[in-house]
Design a protein around this motif. Structure first.
Motif, PDB file in Angstrom:
ATOM      1  N   LYS A   1       0.832  -1.211   0.000  1.00 22.10           N
ATOM      2  CA  LYS A   1       0.000   0.000   0.000  1.00 22.10           C
ATOM      3  C   LYS A   1       0.861   1.253   0.000  1.00 22.10           C
ATOM      4  CE  LYS A   1      -4.038  -2.111   2.214  1.00 22.10           C
ATOM      5  NZ  LYS A   1      -4.877  -2.170   3.435  1.00 22.10           N
ATOM      6  N   TRP A   2       1.956   1.225   0.741  1.00 23.44           N
ATOM      7  CA  TRP A   2       2.861   2.375   0.778  1.00 23.44           C
ATOM      8  C   TRP A   2       3.517   2.594  -0.582  1.00 23.44           C
ATOM      9  CZ3 TRP A   2       8.441   2.512   0.790  1.00 23.44           C
ATOM     10  CH2 TRP A   2       8.972   3.781   1.060  1.00 23.44           C
ATOM     11  N   LEU A   3       3.953   1.490  -1.219  1.00 23.18           N
ATOM     12  CA  LEU A   3       4.562   1.606  -2.547  1.00 23.18           C
ATOM     13  C   LEU A   3       3.564   2.182  -3.540  1.00 23.18           C
ATOM     14  CD1 LEU A   3       6.514  -1.778  -2.745  1.00 23.18           C
ATOM     15  CD2 LEU A   3       7.516   0.508  -2.522  1.00 23.18           C
ATOM     16  N   GLU A   4       2.330   1.716  -3.485  1.00 17.72           N
ATOM     17  CA  GLU A   4       1.305   2.218  -4.402  1.00 17.72           C
ATOM     18  C   GLU A   4       1.040   3.702  -4.173  1.00 17.72           C
ATOM     19  OE1 GLU A   4      -1.251  -1.866  -5.280  1.00 17.72           O
ATOM     20  OE2 GLU A   4      -1.798  -0.592  -3.576  1.00 17.72           O
ATOM     21  N   SER A   5       1.152   4.143  -2.918  1.00 15.67           N
ATOM     22  CA  SER A   5       0.964   5.575  -2.627  1.00 15.67           C
ATOM     23  C   SER A   5       2.085   6.419  -3.213  1.00 15.67           C
ATOM     24  CB  SER A   5       0.888   5.802  -1.110  1.00 15.67           C
ATOM     25  OG  SER A   5       2.172   5.681  -0.505  1.00 15.67           O
ATOM     26  N   ARG A   6       3.222   5.782  -3.527  1.00 16.03           N
ATOM     27  CA  ARG A   6       4.360   6.478  -4.130  1.00 16.03           C
ATOM     28  C   ARG A   6       4.360   6.354  -5.655  1.00 16.03           C
ATOM     29  NH1 ARG A   6       8.781   7.473  -0.680  1.00 16.03           N
ATOM     30  NH2 ARG A   6      10.265   6.897  -2.319  1.00 16.03           N
ATOM     31  N   GLY A   7       3.305   5.811  -6.212  1.00 17.31           N
ATOM     32  CA  GLY A   7       3.181   5.723  -7.658  1.00 17.31           C
ATOM     33  C   GLY A   7       3.618   4.409  -8.251  1.00 17.31           C
TER      34      GLY A   7
ATOM     35  N   VAL B   1      10.942   6.245 -11.341  1.00 24.47           N
ATOM     36  CA  VAL B   1      12.348   6.121 -10.926  1.00 24.47           C
ATOM     37  C   VAL B   1      12.649   6.890  -9.644  1.00 24.47           C
ATOM     38  CG1 VAL B   1      13.243   5.563 -13.201  1.00 24.47           C
ATOM     39  CG2 VAL B   1      13.014   7.961 -12.523  1.00 24.47           C
ATOM     40  N   ASP B   2      11.850   7.914  -9.325  1.00 24.33           N
ATOM     41  CA  ASP B   2      12.118   8.642  -8.082  1.00 24.33           C
ATOM     42  C   ASP B   2      11.578   7.907  -6.855  1.00 24.33           C
ATOM     43  OD1 ASP B   2       9.473   9.061  -8.651  1.00 24.33           O
ATOM     44  OD2 ASP B   2       9.518  11.245  -8.475  1.00 24.33           O
ATOM     45  N   ALA B   3      10.925   6.757  -7.057  1.00 26.22           N
ATOM     46  CA  ALA B   3      10.472   5.935  -5.930  1.00 26.22           C
ATOM     47  C   ALA B   3      11.446   4.803  -5.628  1.00 26.22           C
ATOM     48  CB  ALA B   3       9.090   5.358  -6.232  1.00 26.22           C
ATOM     49  N   LEU B   4      12.532   4.710  -6.400  1.00 24.83           N
ATOM     50  CA  LEU B   4      13.564   3.704  -6.153  1.00 24.83           C
ATOM     51  C   LEU B   4      14.500   4.180  -5.036  1.00 24.83           C
ATOM     52  CD1 LEU B   4      14.481   3.005  -9.888  1.00 24.83           C
ATOM     53  CD2 LEU B   4      13.223   1.439  -8.383  1.00 24.83           C
ATOM     54  N   LEU B   5      15.182   3.233  -4.427  1.00 25.75           N
ATOM     55  CA  LEU B   5      16.177   3.562  -3.402  1.00 25.75           C
ATOM     56  C   LEU B   5      17.549   3.321  -4.016  1.00 25.75           C
ATOM     57  CD1 LEU B   5      16.729   4.380  -0.471  1.00 25.75           C
ATOM     58  CD2 LEU B   5      16.545   1.972   0.178  1.00 25.75           C
ATOM     59  N   ASN B   6      18.222   4.394  -4.411  1.00 27.49           N
ATOM     60  CA  ASN B   6      19.526   4.282  -5.045  1.00 27.49           C
ATOM     61  C   ASN B   6      20.374   5.500  -4.705  1.00 27.49           C
ATOM     62  OD1 ASN B   6      18.705   6.376  -6.856  1.00 27.49           O
ATOM     63  ND2 ASN B   6      17.752   4.859  -8.195  1.00 27.49           N
TER      64      ASN B   6
ATOM     65  N   TRP C   1      11.783   4.674   5.105  1.00 24.83           N
ATOM     66  CA  TRP C   1      11.729   3.326   4.525  1.00 24.83           C
ATOM     67  C   TRP C   1      11.430   2.259   5.584  1.00 24.83           C
ATOM     68  CZ3 TRP C   1      11.976   2.296  -0.676  1.00 24.83           C
ATOM     69  CH2 TRP C   1      12.276   3.387  -1.491  1.00 24.83           C
ATOM     70  N   ALA C   2      10.741   2.648   6.650  1.00 28.38           N
ATOM     71  CA  ALA C   2      10.452   1.723   7.755  1.00 28.38           C
ATOM     72  C   ALA C   2       9.685   0.484   7.297  1.00 28.38           C
ATOM     73  CB  ALA C   2       9.673   2.448   8.844  1.00 28.38           C
TER      74      ALA C   2
END
Length: 463
Positions: free
Chosen positions: A13-19, A55-60, A149-150
């Motif tokens: 759900k959190w990932l979906e909220s980030r697009g 791409v701005d929802a990736l952790l890099n 990123w909890a």
């Protein structure tokens, strides 16, 4: 719904909220013996996008550096808290006109601080920076403070889940595994030692920049999470392809197979083909799936030796399995001397090192090296030679560049290779006998299976 599934549900759900777009045809769930995996819950077609990240929802490194830079700019105290005192915080001298406000002075001070510490951030490799960020986020989470990123950290493996990795044996030095490192096959041991060296260097480098890195075990956990779950994502600013690392939650839950199941692609839907918010990081299936089937992702054409060192598991059947006999061939060709004429000859034509054997084939590099081992030193040197020697040298070069099949070298190559293979079989059997006297756990069993695999390859080539 069980606790692990509740955590996964919150993450989704959190990932979906980030697009992030996740297909309804898949789900993440616990897979017995393999942690979390991704499974089809309804029919999935071939070449179907199943996970899509902005791409701005990736952790890099790109998103982490941006996040830390924003924190430093917003509050000077962040720099004082995060960074080591030896990274100087230089303030603006009082040479400003009296009518300038205190806020202007503060802005200039913050700008100077952010540039100093941005340079420190840019000096870190992708692995170092991502490991630090996970470490920092986990510390905040453990202390009950807000960590972006909890929800990802909640579903990551714990340090105990990495106890089948030789690096972790070495760092933790637990009684049941601390003496296993020397019992690894030589190629696996060399790989493990390279990882140990890299980890120690990364830990010391990160500690030299950040003031709040004091827990070796927690940094080991963060480092292993990055190492075992990172994916390739091209970034123009990265100094090399090794620094093009990204973490994509949920995508990294796909378990490994040595057969390609899915592909990862980055597309740009904007008119100008460059980094933008219109870019999408997409996981696409390579074949169709029926409900209940697990969906895999190939981490690369890796041997079981590589998989054990990097991820802590081996495959029962691995089509990329091979026997590395580089050291043995180098000793055969030139007694280990890189300045030997034959060593220089092989290097000149791009055939120095990386000599391998599979159960059904011998690598071309190995075949060439065995051919070079058969000729005289004079034949590979640039010096006047008799006509016959010139002819032999031409034949060798023709084989090396693929013009001929080198039939004249085959019989002798097999003779030269046989003692190497017999020695590997004997050493493997001796190691298995020694390991069999230990208490059998998954680490000992993995090492025994590596030796069995090497013996199988050697025996296949001797038939």
């Amino acid at each position: 719904m069980s606790e692990p599934n509740e955590k996964l549900d919150r993450l989704v759900k959190w990932l979906e909220s980030r697009g992030v777009i996740i297909s309804n045809a898949i789900t993440a769930r616990a897979i017995p013996g393999r942690g979390i995996g991704v499974v089809a819950v309804s029919k999935v077609a071939s070449q179907e996008p199943i996970i899509q990240f902005p791409v701005d929802a990736l952790l890099n490194p790109r998103t982490v550096r941006q996040k830390l830079t924003e924190l430093i700019k917003s509050d000077i105290s962040v720099a004082l808290k995060l960074f080591q005192p030896h990274l100087p915080i230089t303030t603006v001298k009082k040479t400003l006109a009296k009518n300038l406000t205190k806020r202007v002075k503060t802005d200039k001070t913050e700008l100077r601080i952010s540039s100093v510490h941005r340079n420190a951030l840019n000096s870190l490799s992708s692995h170092q920076l991502l490991a630090y960020y996970l470490y920092q986020e986990a510390k905040l989470h453990d202390q009950g403070e807000q960590a972006e990123w909890a929800l990802f950290i909640d579903v990551l493996p714990r340090l105990q889940d990495f106890k089948s990795v030789p690096l972790v044996w070495h760092v933790l030095q637990e009684e049941n595994s601390k003496n296993l490192l020397p019992l690894l096959p030589n190629t696996t041991l060399q790989h493990a030692q390279r990882m140990i060296k890299q980890f120690n260097n990364d830990f010391q480098t990160v500690r030299s920049i950040f003031a709040n890195v004091d827990d070796l075990n927690q940094f080991l956990w963060a480092w292993m999470c990055v190492n075992s779950r990172c994916l390739y994502f091209h970034m123009e600013e990265a100094p090399s392809s090794d620094d093009c690392m990204t973490l994509a939650p949920l995508v990294d839950f796909l378990n490994h197979t040595d057969i390609n199941h899915c592909t990862i692609d980055v597309i740009d839907t904007s008119p100008v083909k460059k980094f933008s918010k219109a870019q999408k990081f997409i996981l696409e299936t390579g074949r169709s799936y029926e409900p209940g089937e697990e969906i895999f992702l190939s981490y690369g054409p890796h041997t079981n030796s590589f998989l054990l060192c990097e991820y802590g598991f081996i495959l029962d059947q691995n089509q990329n399995t091979q026997l590395d006999i580089t050291n043995e061939i180098i000793n055969l060709v030139c007694q280990g001397n890189e300045n030997h004429p034959k060593a220089k000859y092989l290097a000149k034509y791009g055939y120095w090192g990386d000599y391998t054997v599979q159960h059904d084939s011998i690598s071309y590099r190995t075949e060439v090296a065995l051919a070079v081992a058969q000729v005289s030193d004079a034949m590979v040197q640039d010096e006047p030679a008799k006509t016959m020697r010139q002819l032999e040298a031409a034949q060798l070069k023709a084989y090396m560049i693929g013009v001929t099949d080198g039939y004249q070298y085959k019989a002798r190559s097999n003779e030269l290779l046989a003692p190497i293979l017999h020695a590997i079989i004997k050493n493997g059997q001796d190691a298995i006998n020694q390991l069999s006297r230990l208490d059998l756990d998954f680490n000992v069993e993995n090492i025994i299976n590596l030796y069995k695999e090497l013996i199988w390859i050697a025996e296949s080539q001797l038939v």
